[in-house]
Design a protein around this motif. Structure first.
Motif, PDB file in Angstrom:
ATOM      1  N   MET A  65       0.846  -1.193   0.000  1.00  0.00           N
ATOM      2  CA  MET A  65       0.000   0.000   0.000  1.00  0.00           C
ATOM      3  C   MET A  65       0.882   1.243   0.000  1.00  0.00           C
ATOM      4  SD  MET A  65      -3.519  -0.340   2.168  1.00  0.00           S
ATOM      5  CE  MET A  65      -2.773  -0.205   3.773  1.00  0.00           C
ATOM      6  N   ASP A  66       0.494   2.202  -0.831  1.00  0.00           N
ATOM      7  CA  ASP A  66       1.125   3.512  -0.854  1.00  0.00           C
ATOM      8  C   ASP A  66       0.244   4.505  -0.110  1.00  0.00           C
ATOM      9  OD1 ASP A  66       3.326   2.725  -2.386  1.00  0.00           O
ATOM     10  OD2 ASP A  66       2.249   3.064  -4.259  1.00  0.00           O
ATOM     11  N   ILE A  67       0.866   5.345   0.691  1.00  0.00           N
ATOM     12  CA  ILE A  67       0.150   6.429   1.353  1.00  0.00           C
ATOM     13  C   ILE A  67       0.154   7.622   0.407  1.00  0.00           C
ATOM     14  CG2 ILE A  67       0.200   8.035   3.292  1.00  0.00           C
ATOM     15  CD1 ILE A  67       1.689   5.654   4.791  1.00  0.00           C
ATOM     16  N   ILE A  68      -1.026   8.142   0.130  1.00  0.00           N
ATOM     17  CA  ILE A  68      -1.142   9.227  -0.847  1.00  0.00           C
ATOM     18  C   ILE A  68      -1.883  10.397  -0.203  1.00  0.00           C
ATOM     19  CG2 ILE A  68      -2.078   9.919  -3.084  1.00  0.00           C
ATOM     20  CD1 ILE A  68      -1.773   7.003  -3.978  1.00  0.00           C
ATOM     21  N   GLU A  69      -1.221  11.523  -0.144  1.00  0.00           N
ATOM     22  CA  GLU A  69      -1.846  12.768   0.302  1.00  0.00           C
ATOM     23  C   GLU A  69      -2.322  13.513  -0.941  1.00  0.00           C
ATOM     24  OE1 GLU A  69       1.162  14.823   2.488  1.00  0.00           O
ATOM     25  OE2 GLU A  69       1.455  13.199   3.939  1.00  0.00           O
ATOM     26  N   LYS A  70      -3.600  13.865  -0.959  1.00  0.00           N
ATOM     27  CA  LYS A  70      -4.126  14.544  -2.134  1.00  0.00           C
ATOM     28  C   LYS A  70      -5.417  15.268  -1.779  1.00  0.00           C
ATOM     29  CE  LYS A  70      -6.858  10.603  -3.830  1.00  0.00           C
ATOM     30  NZ  LYS A  70      -7.156   9.739  -5.003  1.00  0.00           N
ATOM     31  N   GLU A  71      -5.775  16.242  -2.580  1.00  0.00           N
ATOM     32  CA  GLU A  71      -7.059  16.919  -2.402  1.00  0.00           C
ATOM     33  C   GLU A  71      -8.148  16.085  -3.064  1.00  0.00           C
ATOM     34  OE1 GLU A  71      -8.419  21.487  -2.710  1.00  0.00           O
ATOM     35  OE2 GLU A  71      -8.147  20.535  -4.674  1.00  0.00           O
ATOM     36  N   ILE A  72      -9.274  15.940  -2.365  1.00  0.00           N
ATOM     37  CA  ILE A  72     -10.423  15.257  -2.937  1.00  0.00           C
ATOM     38  C   ILE A  72     -11.642  16.170  -2.840  1.00  0.00           C
ATOM     39  CG2 ILE A  72      -9.535  12.988  -2.299  1.00  0.00           C
ATOM     40  CD1 ILE A  72     -11.764  12.933  -0.134  1.00  0.00           C
ATOM     41  N   GLN A  73     -12.592  15.937  -3.713  1.00  0.00           N
ATOM     42  CA  GLN A  73     -13.847  16.686  -3.677  1.00  0.00           C
ATOM     43  C   GLN A  73     -14.860  15.866  -2.890  1.00  0.00           C
ATOM     44  OE1 GLN A  73     -15.415  17.792  -7.512  1.00  0.00           O
ATOM     45  NE2 GLN A  73     -16.821  19.289  -6.639  1.00  0.00           N
ATOM     46  N   VAL A  74     -15.311  16.408  -1.771  1.00  0.00           N
ATOM     47  CA  VAL A  74     -16.251  15.732  -0.892  1.00  0.00           C
ATOM     48  C   VAL A  74     -17.692  15.990  -1.315  1.00  0.00           C
ATOM     49  CG1 VAL A  74     -17.098  15.622   1.496  1.00  0.00           C
ATOM     50  CG2 VAL A  74     -14.638  15.730   1.029  1.00  0.00           C
ATOM     51  N   ALA A 123     -17.297  21.479  -1.668  1.00  0.00           N
ATOM     52  CA  ALA A 123     -16.401  21.212  -0.542  1.00  0.00           C
ATOM     53  C   ALA A 123     -15.254  20.307  -0.965  1.00  0.00           C
ATOM     54  CB  ALA A 123     -17.170  20.577   0.614  1.00  0.00           C
ATOM     55  N   TYR A 124     -14.038  20.707  -0.588  1.00  0.00           N
ATOM     56  CA  TYR A 124     -12.824  19.953  -0.885  1.00  0.00           C
ATOM     57  C   TYR A 124     -12.076  19.660   0.413  1.00  0.00           C
ATOM     58  CZ  TYR A 124     -13.522  21.150  -5.809  1.00  0.00           C
ATOM     59  OH  TYR A 124     -14.033  21.276  -7.074  1.00  0.00           O
ATOM     60  N   LEU A 125     -11.380  18.538   0.425  1.00  0.00           N
ATOM     61  CA  LEU A 125     -10.646  18.103   1.604  1.00  0.00           C
ATOM     62  C   LEU A 125      -9.213  17.789   1.216  1.00  0.00           C
ATOM     63  CD1 LEU A 125     -10.721  16.949   4.629  1.00  0.00           C
ATOM     64  CD2 LEU A 125     -11.108  14.723   3.535  1.00  0.00           C
ATOM     65  N   GLN A 126      -8.260  18.287   2.011  1.00  0.00           N
ATOM     66  CA  GLN A 126      -6.882  17.846   1.860  1.00  0.00           C
ATOM     67  C   GLN A 126      -6.776  16.488   2.559  1.00  0.00           C
ATOM     68  OE1 GLN A 126      -4.246  18.697   0.224  1.00  0.00           O
ATOM     69  NE2 GLN A 126      -5.068  20.556  -0.727  1.00  0.00           N
ATOM     70  N   ALA A 127      -6.943  15.443   1.772  1.00  0.00           N
ATOM     71  CA  ALA A 127      -7.084  14.097   2.315  1.00  0.00           C
ATOM     72  C   ALA A 127      -5.732  13.418   2.481  1.00  0.00           C
ATOM     73  CB  ALA A 127      -7.974  13.259   1.397  1.00  0.00           C
ATOM     74  N   MET A 128      -5.704  12.476   3.408  1.00  0.00           N
ATOM     75  CA  MET A 128      -4.596  11.546   3.565  1.00  0.00           C
ATOM     76  C   MET A 128      -5.204  10.158   3.397  1.00  0.00           C
ATOM     77  SD  MET A 128      -2.680  13.249   6.848  1.00  0.00           S
ATOM     78  CE  MET A 128      -3.599  14.654   7.492  1.00  0.00           C
ATOM     79  N   THR A 129      -4.617   9.344   2.544  1.00  0.00           N
ATOM     80  CA  THR A 129      -5.279   8.095   2.152  1.00  0.00           C
ATOM     81  C   THR A 129      -4.309   6.920   2.131  1.00  0.00           C
ATOM     82  OG1 THR A 129      -4.850   8.190  -0.237  1.00  0.00           O
ATOM     83  CG2 THR A 129      -6.716   9.491   0.583  1.00  0.00           C
ATOM     84  N   PHE A 130      -4.869   5.742   2.288  1.00  0.00           N
ATOM     85  CA  PHE A 130      -4.165   4.507   1.999  1.00  0.00           C
ATOM     86  C   PHE A 130      -4.489   4.098   0.566  1.00  0.00           C
ATOM     87  CE2 PHE A 130      -4.564   4.069   6.697  1.00  0.00           C
ATOM     88  CZ  PHE A 130      -3.224   3.875   7.012  1.00  0.00           C
ATOM     89  N   ASN A 131      -3.484   4.116  -0.288  1.00  0.00           N
ATOM     90  CA  ASN A 131      -3.593   3.688  -1.685  1.00  0.00           C
ATOM     91  C   ASN A 131      -4.463   4.601  -2.529  1.00  0.00           C
ATOM     92  OD1 ASN A 131      -1.888   1.457  -2.188  1.00  0.00           O
ATOM     93  ND2 ASN A 131      -3.532   0.366  -3.205  1.00  0.00           N
ATOM     94  N   GLY A 132      -4.709   5.811  -2.042  1.00  0.00           N
ATOM     95  CA  GLY A 132      -5.429   6.793  -2.846  1.00  0.00           C
ATOM     96  C   GLY A 132      -6.928   6.745  -2.726  1.00  0.00           C
ATOM     97  N   SER A 133      -7.481   5.813  -1.940  1.00  0.00           N
ATOM     98  CA  SER A 133      -8.936   5.696  -1.832  1.00  0.00           C
ATOM     99  C   SER A 133      -9.402   5.949  -0.409  1.00  0.00           C
ATOM    100  CB  SER A 133      -9.408   4.305  -2.283  1.00  0.00           C
ATOM    101  OG  SER A 133      -8.958   3.303  -1.383  1.00  0.00           O
ATOM    102  N   ILE A 134     -10.630   6.421  -0.290  1.00  0.00           N
ATOM    103  CA  ILE A 134     -11.322   6.528   0.996  1.00  0.00           C
ATOM    104  C   ILE A 134     -12.595   5.717   0.867  1.00  0.00           C
ATOM    105  CG2 ILE A 134     -12.440   8.052   2.662  1.00  0.00           C
ATOM    106  CD1 ILE A 134     -10.601  10.288   1.781  1.00  0.00           C
ATOM    107  N   PRO A 135     -12.714   4.617   1.635  1.00  0.00           N
ATOM    108  CA  PRO A 135     -11.792   4.100   2.635  1.00  0.00           C
ATOM    109  C   PRO A 135     -10.566   3.468   1.999  1.00  0.00           C
ATOM    110  CG  PRO A 135     -13.512   2.499   2.244  1.00  0.00           C
ATOM    111  CD  PRO A 135     -13.878   3.716   1.436  1.00  0.00           C
ATOM    112  N   GLY A 136      -9.596   3.121   2.839  1.00  0.00           N
ATOM    113  CA  GLY A 136      -8.476   2.329   2.349  1.00  0.00           C
ATOM    114  C   GLY A 136      -8.963   0.970   1.897  1.00  0.00           C
TER     115      GLY A 136
END
Length: 374
Positions: free
Chosen positions: A74-83, A87-100
């Motif tokens: 798994m890669d940890i990916i920090e990225k902005e997502i559109q909620v 509304a946008y979130l500066q997300a921290m993710t496992f493998n780029g997805s929420i949920p991991g």
């Protein structure tokens, strides 16, 4: 190396929670090199590529071999997502997805995870498996800076569905979790699932729901704020978080992620295993138009499942599982039955089921028609 901003953020967080952090440091600084090595050379290895939720990678429901070492990366990916639309979130993710992504193994298998924190990230990260034993669920042995990787192996000794999440210490823990860093591992009994009488039971497909509460700040004009990176978002986000009132409660990362054109699908007669994770808050899933035929409410497969539930309870920091056989076609809504959160904040998914209507189960005896009474 950490960026200056990230280092300041981590330092501030650690200072704010000395007891928890001291425990993490003590566990994390433990030298395990003198421990007797585990000789697993005789065990076969299998590697799984992780799927993007709500999908789950291919797996056996009943183990066809003895215990194995099951490898994941798994890669940890920090990225902005559109909620939501606004509304946008500066997300921290496992493998780029929420949920991991969900990992699936069998009881007494060994999970071997390669966790990578790309140099383009700004934060320290780790992983705490609620399914694991010791070292803060592995969190104390996996803390990595940007540009580092680590490999953790643990024996899956308990069957069920379990949360995993990032837990880097102190107030960094809730911030990373509500920024998207949680997921589920499913540890199946080697003989597969069983019903209340102990008979084998199988599923035709898995639907993996990750429920997240987000806390997105607003500016003086009432518009959702947008930030350049996660570190910049922290002070304003913390102020919203500490009021314990989420701005969004969503399934799989955003409002509408599993509705409309993104609706899930099933077929009449299929048994679907719904796996639901909430790493931070209690929730109460409900399938509108259906039931939980068998529900492992606490998520533990050696516990006798409960039968015919209308709504079930998932404790914050855990995962649960519910099996339902779809008997009628049509559109089903799977919701958090806090209906305010479902309808107004986003915690709704849709399942489109193909098949032929059964009037014995439900019949419209009279279609809507004029009524002259008073």
């Amino acid at each position: 190396m950490l960026s200056r901003r990230a280092a300041l953020m981590v330092g501030a967080g650690l200072a704010a929670a000395p007891v928890l952090v001291q425990a993490a440091r003590a566990e994390g600084s433990m030298d395990t090199s003198a421990a007797a090595p585990a000789d697993l050379s005789s065990l076969p290895r299998i590697r799984h590529e992780l799927a993007i939720p709500p999908l789950v990678h291919d797996h056996e429901q009943v183990a066809s071999t003895g215990p194995r070492i099951v490898e994941f990366t798994m890669d940890i990916i920090e990225k902005e997502i559109q909620v939501a639309d606004d509304a946008y979130l500066q997300a921290m993710t496992f493998n780029g997805s929420i949920p991991g992504p969900m990992m699936v193994v069998h009881e007494n298998d060994y999970v071997e995870l390669t966790l990578r924190n790309p140099a383009t990230n700004t934060m320290q990260h780790n992983i705490d498996f609620h399914a694991a034993t010791g070292a803060l669920g592995g969190g104390a042995l996996t803390l990595i800076n940007p540009g580092e990787q680590t490999v953790l192996r643990f024996k899956a000794t308990r069957a069920g569905v379990f949360t995993y999440h990032c837990a880097p210490g102190g107030p960094m823990i809730p911030w990373h979790v509500v920024s998207g860093m949680s997921g589920t591992i499913m540890v199946l009994p080697r003989e597969g699932l069983k019903d209340v009488a102990g008979n084998p039971v199988a599923y035709d497909r898995v639907i993996y729901i990750g429920e997240n509460d987000f806390y997105i700040p607003k500016d003086a004009d009432g518009a959702y704020m947008r930030f350049a990176d996660a570190g910049e978002s922290y002070p304003d986000t913390l102020e919203v978080m500490n009021k314990l009132i989420p701005t969004h409660v969503v399934f799989n990362g955003r409002v509408g992620a599993l509705t409309g054109d993104n609706a899930l699908t099933a077929k009449q007669g299929e048994r679907v295993l719904f796996v639901h994770n909430q790493a931070n808050r209690d929730t109460r899933p409900h399938l509108i138009g259906g039931h939980g035929d068998l529900v492992w409410e606490e998520g533990k497969f050696h516990n006798t499942p409960r039968v015919d539930l209308e709504t079930w309870f998932i404790r914050g920091g855990s995962s649960g599982a519910a099996l339902y056989k779809f008997l009628q076609p049509g559109l089903y809504a799977y919701v958090n039955h806090n209906l305010i959160e479902a309808a107004n904040l986003g915690a709704t998914a849709h399942i489109k089921v193909e098949g032929e209507w059964n009037n014995d189960l439900m019949e419209q005896v009279l279609a809507p028609s004029p009524y002259a009474g008073t």
